[in-house]
Design a protein around this motif. Sequence first.
Motif, PDB file in Angstrom:
ATOM      1  N   SER A  35       6.402  -2.525  15.019  1.00  0.00           N
ATOM      2  CA  SER A  35       6.928  -2.281  13.665  1.00  0.00           C
ATOM      3  C   SER A  35       7.902  -0.992  13.421  1.00  0.00           C
ATOM      4  O   SER A  35       7.634   0.113  13.825  1.00  0.00           O
ATOM      5  N   THR A  36       8.535  -1.630  12.282  1.00  0.00           N
ATOM      6  CA  THR A  36       9.583  -0.088  12.314  1.00  0.00           C
ATOM      7  C   THR A  36       9.560   0.813  10.706  1.00  0.00           C
ATOM      8  O   THR A  36      10.490  -0.975  10.032  1.00  0.00           O
ATOM      9  N   VAL A  37       9.595   1.747  10.665  1.00  0.00           N
ATOM     10  CA  VAL A  37       9.062   2.119   9.625  1.00  0.00           C
ATOM     11  C   VAL A  37      10.416   3.580   8.900  1.00  0.00           C
ATOM     12  O   VAL A  37       9.704   4.629   9.761  1.00  0.00           O
ATOM     13  N   GLU A  38      10.646   3.584   7.929  1.00  0.00           N
ATOM     14  CA  GLU A  38      11.622   4.777   8.204  1.00  0.00           C
ATOM     15  C   GLU A  38      11.804   4.989   9.698  1.00  0.00           C
ATOM     16  O   GLU A  38      12.646   6.618   9.114  1.00  0.00           O
ATOM     17  N   GLY A  39      13.214   4.425  10.160  1.00  0.00           N
ATOM     18  CA  GLY A  39      13.351   4.599  11.158  1.00  0.00           C
ATOM     19  C   GLY A  39      12.179   4.834  12.611  1.00  0.00           C
ATOM     20  O   GLY A  39      12.937   5.453  13.596  1.00  0.00           O
ATOM     21  N   ILE A  40      11.081   5.088  12.091  1.00  0.00           N
ATOM     22  CA  ILE A  40      10.069   4.889  12.921  1.00  0.00           C
ATOM     23  C   ILE A  40       9.340   3.739  13.422  1.00  0.00           C
ATOM     24  O   ILE A  40       8.494   3.137  12.649  1.00  0.00           O
ATOM     25  N   ARG A  99       1.179  -1.294   0.197  1.00  0.00           N
ATOM     26  CA  ARG A  99      -0.333   0.057   0.253  1.00  0.00           C
ATOM     27  C   ARG A  99       1.027   1.350  -0.280  1.00  0.00           C
ATOM     28  O   ARG A  99       0.327   1.836  -0.894  1.00  0.00           O
ATOM     29  N   LEU A 100       1.978   0.998   1.255  1.00  0.00           N
ATOM     30  CA  LEU A 100       3.211   2.548   1.278  1.00  0.00           C
ATOM     31  C   LEU A 100       4.114   1.923   0.240  1.00  0.00           C
ATOM     32  O   LEU A 100       4.917   2.785  -0.084  1.00  0.00           O
ATOM     33  N   SER A 101       4.534   1.276  -0.722  1.00  0.00           N
ATOM     34  CA  SER A 101       5.607   0.974  -1.400  1.00  0.00           C
ATOM     35  C   SER A 101       6.427   1.094  -0.783  1.00  0.00           C
ATOM     36  O   SER A 101       7.532   1.717  -1.415  1.00  0.00           O
ATOM     37  N   GLN A 102       7.269   0.934   0.719  1.00  0.00           N
ATOM     38  CA  GLN A 102       8.088   0.356   1.489  1.00  0.00           C
ATOM     39  C   GLN A 102       8.028  -0.335   2.330  1.00  0.00           C
ATOM     40  O   GLN A 102       7.205  -0.999   2.804  1.00  0.00           O
ATOM     41  N   TRP A 103       9.438  -0.602   2.695  1.00  0.00           N
ATOM     42  CA  TRP A 103      10.251  -2.046   3.447  1.00  0.00           C
ATOM     43  C   TRP A 103       9.711  -1.506   5.328  1.00  0.00           C
ATOM     44  O   TRP A 103       9.849  -0.122   5.293  1.00  0.00           O
TER      45      TRP A 103
END
Length: 497
Positions: A131-136, A89-93
Amino acid sequence: MSYKRLRIKFACVTMLIAGVSWWSSAQDAITIEEALDIAEENNPTLIRSKLNLERYQLNLIAQRASLKSQFSLNLSPVSYSKTRRFDNRLSQWYTNETLNSSGTFQVSQPILLTDGEISLINTFGWQDNQSTVEGIDNRNKAFSNDLYLRLTQPIFTYNRRKMELQRIEFDYENAGISYALQRLNTERSITNQFYSVYMAQSNLEISREELENAKQSFDIIQNKVEADLSAKEELYQAELNLATAQSSVEERIVALENAKDELKQTLGLPLGENISVKAEITVSPIAVNLGQAVNSGLTSRMELRQREIDTELAELQMIQTKGLNEFKGDVSLSIGIIGDHEKFSNIYDNPTQNPRVSITFAVPIFDWGEKKARVKAQKTAQTIAKLDHENQKIDIELNIRQVWRRLENLRTQIDIAEKSVRNAQLTYDINLTRYREGDLTGMEISQFQTQLSNKKITYSQTLINYKIELLNLKILSLYDFEKDRPIVPVKEIGNNE
């Protein structure tokens, strides 16, 4: 053969007879009823049939138990995972780390009438999800509980659960009938072998009488020869008669031991154990009504019920065969609530209902004629089962009529054999007096002795044949004409359920 050697051999045979008699008397002679009781506990074939009956009984108990409410508890105390995933959905790892613990308690109740199942399911768990997304970092710790009621129901198909129960019930009933039939066959076998031992004992007694008579004749003619009152050739004939009688005794001893071994094998006793039998061969011939015997056999014989079971099983198999590649469906309904919260006591502060409905169908398209061919084959099997049932009726009536005719013939033979023994005894007594007076030769008196022995054996065998045929008629008609009452060989089966 010298007189001395003949006397030595006679003494040996006498000792052998005495040894056999002593050994037999040292053991308690068994009656036919006691033999049947022994076989009930020791006969290998009967034990196997009984164990087979118990096996099917346990299968039936297990199948009925499976129709009751089933309780289950599945636990997963600890489950940990850390993975790298891609969010479409967000096109990110993102990185996901989960630690959870859960358990599911379920109560399921099969519905025999419809082949459905209703279940009450509760799943309780706790999880720590990060969950960790882009350091968050996003993190959740919470308890959850999912409680719902579910109904699953097959449609447009046959009741498989009910059919399986019927099949096992038929198997159990069939095993019970087989056990009862085996008991009757064992009774028949033991009766035949029991009377074989009895006849062997009787024949040995007759041979012993022949030997004693031959010894008396030998002594008489020996005295006459020594007094020059008879020719020496008469002594040779008497010597031959005595030797023949001794040989007959030895042969009858061997036949008796062989008959005992066969009986012991059927009874399930060690072959090294010595036994003897006792019986009162008294027969009062009775008039048997043929129509009553046939009617009792056709209404009571268990083999007919077995053929009926085969027919009913064939019908069940036809239902199953028609269910191949069938159009069928499944309906699943469930309703419940889900709650979650960081605190256990607040799980259902904001519950969510979770109704679920699903309907699925299996639609056959083309099976290359498989179902049609199998249905035709099963119809043929049903026809065979019906033919077997009709042929069984004919066989039952045929066998009863044949045994009845033999019984009627044996009633006449018993009277003839009894008169023959009486006449042979009188003839032998008269000619024995003539022999002592020198009017008969040793060969002639030997013939009268043989005639008397044969008549006695024939009479005993005729009585035994009558008792065996009467037992055969009882087994064939399931009616005891001696006691004038029907027999119910499967009454124990109903008490075991």
